[in-house]
Design a protein around this motif. Structure first.
Motif, PDB file in Angstrom:
ATOM      1  N   HIS A  51      -3.290 -34.555  -9.123  1.00 53.31           N
ATOM      2  CA  HIS A  51      -2.987 -33.375  -9.942  1.00 53.31           C
ATOM      3  C   HIS A  51      -2.666 -33.724 -11.394  1.00 53.31           C
ATOM      4  O   HIS A  51      -2.379 -32.829 -12.186  1.00 53.31           O
ATOM      5  CB  HIS A  51      -1.812 -32.613  -9.338  1.00 53.31           C
ATOM      6  N   GLY A  52      -2.711 -35.018 -11.730  1.00 48.29           N
ATOM      7  CA  GLY A  52      -2.358 -35.437 -13.076  1.00 48.29           C
ATOM      8  C   GLY A  52      -0.854 -35.584 -13.225  1.00 48.29           C
ATOM      9  O   GLY A  52      -0.072 -34.981 -12.493  1.00 48.29           O
ATOM     10  N   LYS A  53      -0.453 -36.418 -14.166  1.00 48.84           N
ATOM     11  CA  LYS A  53       0.970 -36.620 -14.416  1.00 48.84           C
ATOM     12  C   LYS A  53       1.568 -35.313 -14.921  1.00 48.84           C
ATOM     13  O   LYS A  53       1.077 -34.725 -15.877  1.00 48.84           O
ATOM     14  CB  LYS A  53       1.171 -37.733 -15.440  1.00 48.84           C
ATOM     15  N   GLY A  54       2.619 -34.849 -14.269  1.00 50.99           N
ATOM     16  CA  GLY A  54       3.190 -33.570 -14.619  1.00 50.99           C
ATOM     17  C   GLY A  54       2.589 -32.411 -13.847  1.00 50.99           C
ATOM     18  O   GLY A  54       2.914 -31.253 -14.098  1.00 50.99           O
ATOM     19  N   HIS A  55       1.704 -32.715 -12.906  1.00 47.61           N
ATOM     20  CA  HIS A  55       1.053 -31.712 -12.047  1.00 47.61           C
ATOM     21  C   HIS A  55       0.335 -30.655 -12.897  1.00 47.61           C
ATOM     22  O   HIS A  55       0.681 -29.465 -12.898  1.00 47.61           O
ATOM     23  CB  HIS A  55       2.080 -31.039 -11.122  1.00 47.61           C
ATOM     24  N   HIS A  60      -7.682 -25.884  -6.944  1.00 48.30           N
ATOM     25  CA  HIS A  60      -9.070 -25.436  -7.089  1.00 48.30           C
ATOM     26  C   HIS A  60      -9.715 -25.945  -8.382  1.00 48.30           C
ATOM     27  O   HIS A  60     -10.916 -25.766  -8.568  1.00 48.30           O
ATOM     28  CB  HIS A  60      -9.144 -23.907  -7.029  1.00 48.30           C
ATOM     29  N   ARG A  61      -8.931 -26.592  -9.262  1.00 48.47           N
ATOM     30  CA  ARG A  61      -9.479 -27.102 -10.514  1.00 48.47           C
ATOM     31  C   ARG A  61      -9.366 -28.627 -10.632  1.00 48.47           C
ATOM     32  O   ARG A  61      -9.662 -29.191 -11.690  1.00 48.47           O
ATOM     33  CB  ARG A  61      -8.763 -26.445 -11.702  1.00 48.47           C
ATOM     34  N   VAL A  62      -8.947 -29.286  -9.586  1.00 44.88           N
ATOM     35  CA  VAL A  62      -8.916 -30.754  -9.603  1.00 44.88           C
ATOM     36  C   VAL A  62     -10.341 -31.271  -9.789  1.00 44.88           C
ATOM     37  O   VAL A  62     -11.265 -30.812  -9.099  1.00 44.88           O
ATOM     38  CB  VAL A  62      -8.315 -31.302  -8.288  1.00 44.88           C
ATOM     39  N   PRO A  63     -10.571 -32.215 -10.700  1.00 47.54           N
ATOM     40  CA  PRO A  63     -11.929 -32.749 -10.910  1.00 47.54           C
ATOM     41  C   PRO A  63     -12.280 -33.789  -9.835  1.00 47.54           C
ATOM     42  O   PRO A  63     -12.337 -34.987 -10.092  1.00 47.54           O
ATOM     43  CB  PRO A  63     -11.842 -33.371 -12.301  1.00 47.54           C
ATOM     44  N   TYR A  64     -12.525 -33.316  -8.644  1.00 45.36           N
ATOM     45  CA  TYR A  64     -12.710 -34.209  -7.497  1.00 45.36           C
ATOM     46  C   TYR A  64     -13.864 -35.193  -7.710  1.00 45.36           C
ATOM     47  O   TYR A  64     -13.746 -36.388  -7.411  1.00 45.36           O
ATOM     48  CB  TYR A  64     -12.954 -33.396  -6.225  1.00 45.36           C
ATOM     49  N   ARG A  65     -14.997 -34.708  -8.200  1.00 44.33           N
ATOM     50  CA  ARG A  65     -16.147 -35.608  -8.384  1.00 44.33           C
ATOM     51  C   ARG A  65     -15.827 -36.688  -9.401  1.00 44.33           C
ATOM     52  O   ARG A  65     -16.156 -37.868  -9.201  1.00 44.33           O
ATOM     53  CB  ARG A  65     -17.394 -34.812  -8.796  1.00 44.33           C
ATOM     54  N   ALA A  66     -15.199 -36.311 -10.499  1.00 43.35           N
ATOM     55  CA  ALA A  66     -14.837 -37.302 -11.512  1.00 43.35           C
ATOM     56  C   ALA A  66     -13.820 -38.301 -10.967  1.00 43.35           C
ATOM     57  O   ALA A  66     -13.904 -39.508 -11.235  1.00 43.35           O
ATOM     58  CB  ALA A  66     -14.292 -36.602 -12.754  1.00 43.35           C
ATOM     59  N   THR A 171      -6.584 -31.712  12.969  1.00 43.25           N
ATOM     60  CA  THR A 171      -7.627 -31.082  12.159  1.00 43.25           C
ATOM     61  C   THR A 171      -6.984 -30.405  10.953  1.00 43.25           C
ATOM     62  O   THR A 171      -6.052 -29.610  11.100  1.00 43.25           O
ATOM     63  CB  THR A 171      -8.411 -30.053  12.992  1.00 43.25           C
ATOM     64  N   TYR A 172      -7.513 -30.748   9.795  1.00 40.11           N
ATOM     65  CA  TYR A 172      -7.007 -30.244   8.508  1.00 40.11           C
ATOM     66  C   TYR A 172      -7.880 -29.084   8.060  1.00 40.11           C
ATOM     67  O   TYR A 172      -9.092 -29.232   7.927  1.00 40.11           O
ATOM     68  CB  TYR A 172      -7.070 -31.397   7.509  1.00 40.11           C
ATOM     69  N   ALA A 173      -7.276 -27.933   7.833  1.00 43.29           N
ATOM     70  CA  ALA A 173      -8.003 -26.794   7.267  1.00 43.29           C
ATOM     71  C   ALA A 173      -7.741 -26.756   5.776  1.00 43.29           C
ATOM     72  O   ALA A 173      -6.587 -26.735   5.341  1.00 43.29           O
ATOM     73  CB  ALA A 173      -7.541 -25.490   7.904  1.00 43.29           C
ATOM     74  N   CYS A 174      -8.810 -26.784   4.984  1.00 46.04           N
ATOM     75  CA  CYS A 174      -8.669 -26.760   3.531  1.00 46.04           C
ATOM     76  C   CYS A 174      -8.981 -25.362   3.010  1.00 46.04           C
ATOM     77  O   CYS A 174     -10.078 -24.831   3.234  1.00 46.04           O
ATOM     78  CB  CYS A 174      -9.590 -27.779   2.864  1.00 46.04           C
ATOM     79  N   THR A 175      -8.021 -24.763   2.330  1.00 42.69           N
ATOM     80  CA  THR A 175      -8.194 -23.447   1.732  1.00 42.69           C
ATOM     81  C   THR A 175      -8.305 -23.577   0.217  1.00 42.69           C
ATOM     82  O   THR A 175      -7.984 -24.626  -0.349  1.00 42.69           O
ATOM     83  CB  THR A 175      -7.036 -22.515   2.111  1.00 42.69           C
ATOM     84  N   GLU A 176      -8.746 -22.513  -0.436  1.00 44.84           N
ATOM     85  CA  GLU A 176      -9.044 -22.585  -1.865  1.00 44.84           C
ATOM     86  C   GLU A 176      -7.802 -22.667  -2.743  1.00 44.84           C
ATOM     87  O   GLU A 176      -7.790 -23.385  -3.727  1.00 44.84           O
ATOM     88  CB  GLU A 176      -9.884 -21.359  -2.265  1.00 44.84           C
ATOM     89  N   GLY A 177      -6.728 -21.933  -2.373  1.00 43.13           N
ATOM     90  CA  GLY A 177      -5.569 -21.922  -3.246  1.00 43.13           C
ATOM     91  C   GLY A 177      -5.875 -21.201  -4.550  1.00 43.13           C
ATOM     92  O   GLY A 177      -6.942 -20.626  -4.721  1.00 43.13           O
ATOM     93  N   ALA A 194      -7.197 -25.565  13.915  1.00 43.77           N
ATOM     94  CA  ALA A 194      -6.550 -26.309  12.839  1.00 43.77           C
ATOM     95  C   ALA A 194      -5.114 -26.651  13.225  1.00 43.77           C
ATOM     96  O   ALA A 194      -4.402 -25.837  13.815  1.00 43.77           O
ATOM     97  CB  ALA A 194      -6.562 -25.495  11.551  1.00 43.77           C
ATOM     98  N   ASP A 195      -4.709 -27.866  12.870  1.00 46.34           N
ATOM     99  CA  ASP A 195      -3.334 -28.305  13.118  1.00 46.34           C
ATOM    100  C   ASP A 195      -2.477 -28.234  11.861  1.00 46.34           C
ATOM    101  O   ASP A 195      -1.272 -27.992  11.941  1.00 46.34           O
ATOM    102  CB  ASP A 195      -3.331 -29.742  13.643  1.00 46.34           C
ATOM    103  N   VAL A 196      -3.113 -28.489  10.706  1.00 54.79           N
ATOM    104  CA  VAL A 196      -2.402 -28.442   9.426  1.00 54.79           C
ATOM    105  C   VAL A 196      -3.288 -27.757   8.403  1.00 54.79           C
ATOM    106  O   VAL A 196      -4.506 -27.638   8.583  1.00 54.79           O
ATOM    107  CB  VAL A 196      -2.012 -29.859   8.929  1.00 54.79           C
ATOM    108  N   VAL A 197      -2.670 -27.310   7.309  1.00 53.47           N
ATOM    109  CA  VAL A 197      -3.418 -26.636   6.260  1.00 53.47           C
ATOM    110  C   VAL A 197      -3.022 -27.224   4.915  1.00 53.47           C
ATOM    111  O   VAL A 197      -1.870 -27.582   4.686  1.00 53.47           O
ATOM    112  CB  VAL A 197      -3.173 -25.108   6.298  1.00 53.47           C
ATOM    113  N   GLY A 198      -4.010 -27.343   4.035  1.00 52.66           N
ATOM    114  CA  GLY A 198      -3.765 -27.834   2.684  1.00 52.66           C
ATOM    115  C   GLY A 198      -4.831 -27.292   1.755  1.00 52.66           C
ATOM    116  O   GLY A 198      -5.736 -26.563   2.179  1.00 52.66           O
ATOM    117  N   MET A 199      -4.744 -27.683   0.487  1.00 47.91           N
ATOM    118  CA  MET A 199      -5.665 -27.139  -0.516  1.00 47.91           C
ATOM    119  C   MET A 199      -6.472 -28.207  -1.242  1.00 47.91           C
ATOM    120  O   MET A 199      -7.253 -27.880  -2.125  1.00 47.91           O
ATOM    121  CB  MET A 199      -4.882 -26.329  -1.563  1.00 47.91           C
ATOM    122  N   THR A 200      -6.306 -29.489  -0.873  1.00 52.49           N
ATOM    123  CA  THR A 200      -6.949 -30.554  -1.662  1.00 52.49           C
ATOM    124  C   THR A 200      -7.781 -31.541  -0.854  1.00 52.49           C
ATOM    125  O   THR A 200      -8.447 -32.386  -1.428  1.00 52.49           O
ATOM    126  CB  THR A 200      -5.885 -31.348  -2.439  1.00 52.49           C
TER     127      THR A 200
END
Length: 277
Positions: A51-55, A60-66, A171-177, A194-200
């Motif tokens: 999420h970058g220093k300081g979050h 939904h805007r994390v530059p995952y590919r980069a 199983t992790y369910a990923c939602t958009e947030g 799903a056992d847990v949920v997260g956004m990343t």
């Protein structure tokens, strides 16, 4: 080299003896933070804050590919991600560790592949990834086993030895947030297994796999999910739990760095074999 991606509450890994701080420009934009390359237990390790220093970056805007490409550029071939998650499975309590083994994707607008056929970017390099991109290939990778079994086994061994409460699969369910889920959405996810949920967690796992990297995720249950929790969900609750678990997380990371063998026995590096059309 092992790359560590720190999620909510893990923005630094002070245990590393810093060798250099690298800002990598990638064909997919800039990473969410500079990559800290350091040494620990006699091994080189890279650390990136998701999420970058300081979050600064919402999920939904994390530059995952980069981010994954930047880690690749500095020599990372294995990735261990740390993530805070909400508990759906009622056996998973706040503070528990989960070594997830599968995922459900409910994201909506994320760029989730490097291989876009005629729309693929041109990159330098002589490896298979670069060839597939330059030749504008369509690629379908197998994700029957998305998380590296060798790394997952090591995580389980370490958590078992340290007597930390953990679940060896989930199983992790990923939602958009970035909002938390509704109680109805959590009820649906529970019915789907799903056992847990997260956004990343997605597309991070598949992007790593497309680059032939081993990838495993160390999840920490921060709170019960909506409708399971008896109270209103807050970000403060997540950050407080991660702060309480920070020492344990970093001790597990140290052990992974120390004990991860150089030889791979998982087959993650062969994922592109037979994948191009």
């Amino acid at each position: 080299m092992l790359g560590i991606i720190g999620g909510s509450g893990l923005y630094e890994f002070e245990e590393l003896k810093v060798v250099e701080e690298v800002s990598v420009k990638t064909p997919f934009g800039g990473a969410s933070s500079p990559i800290i390359v350091g040494e620990l237990e006699g091994k080189r390790v890279a650390f990136l804050s998701r999420h970058g220093k300081g979050h600064l970056y919402p999920p939904h805007r994390v530059p995952y590919r980069a981010n994954l490409w930047a880690l690749r550029e500095v020599g990372v071939d294995r990735v261990l991600a740390v993530s805070a998650v909400g508990g759906i499975n009622k056996l998973f309590r706040a503070g528990d560790f989960v070594i997830i083994d599968n995922f459900l994707d409910f994201t909506k607008g994320r760029e989730s592949t490097y291989y876009e056929g005629v729309f693929s970017v041109d990159v330098e390099g002589n490896d298979e990834v670069a060839r597939l991109l330059r030749e504008k290939k369509v690629v379908h990778i197998d994700v029957t086993e998305p998380y590296c079994p060798q790394m997952r086994t090591l995580l389980m061994d370490i958590l078992e030895e340290r007597r930390l409460k953990y679940h060896p699969a989930g199983t992790y369910a990923c939602t958009e947030g970035p909002r938390f889920e509704t109680a109805a959405e959590i009820g649906m996810l529970e019915k789907l297994g799903a056992d847990v949920v997260g956004m990343t967690g997605y597309p991070e796992v598949v992007l790593a796999r497309e680059l032939t990297m081993c990838y495993a995720s160390l999840c920490v249950v921060a709170n019960p999910a909506a409708g399971i929790s008896a109270h209103r969900l807050t970000s403060d609750e997540v950050m407080e739990l991660m702060s309480q678990r920070e020492r344990d997380v970093k001790e597990v990371l140290r052990e992974v760095i120390r004990r991860l063998p150089a030889e791979k026995t998982c087959g993650c590096d062969r994922v592109l074999e037979g994948a191009e059309v």
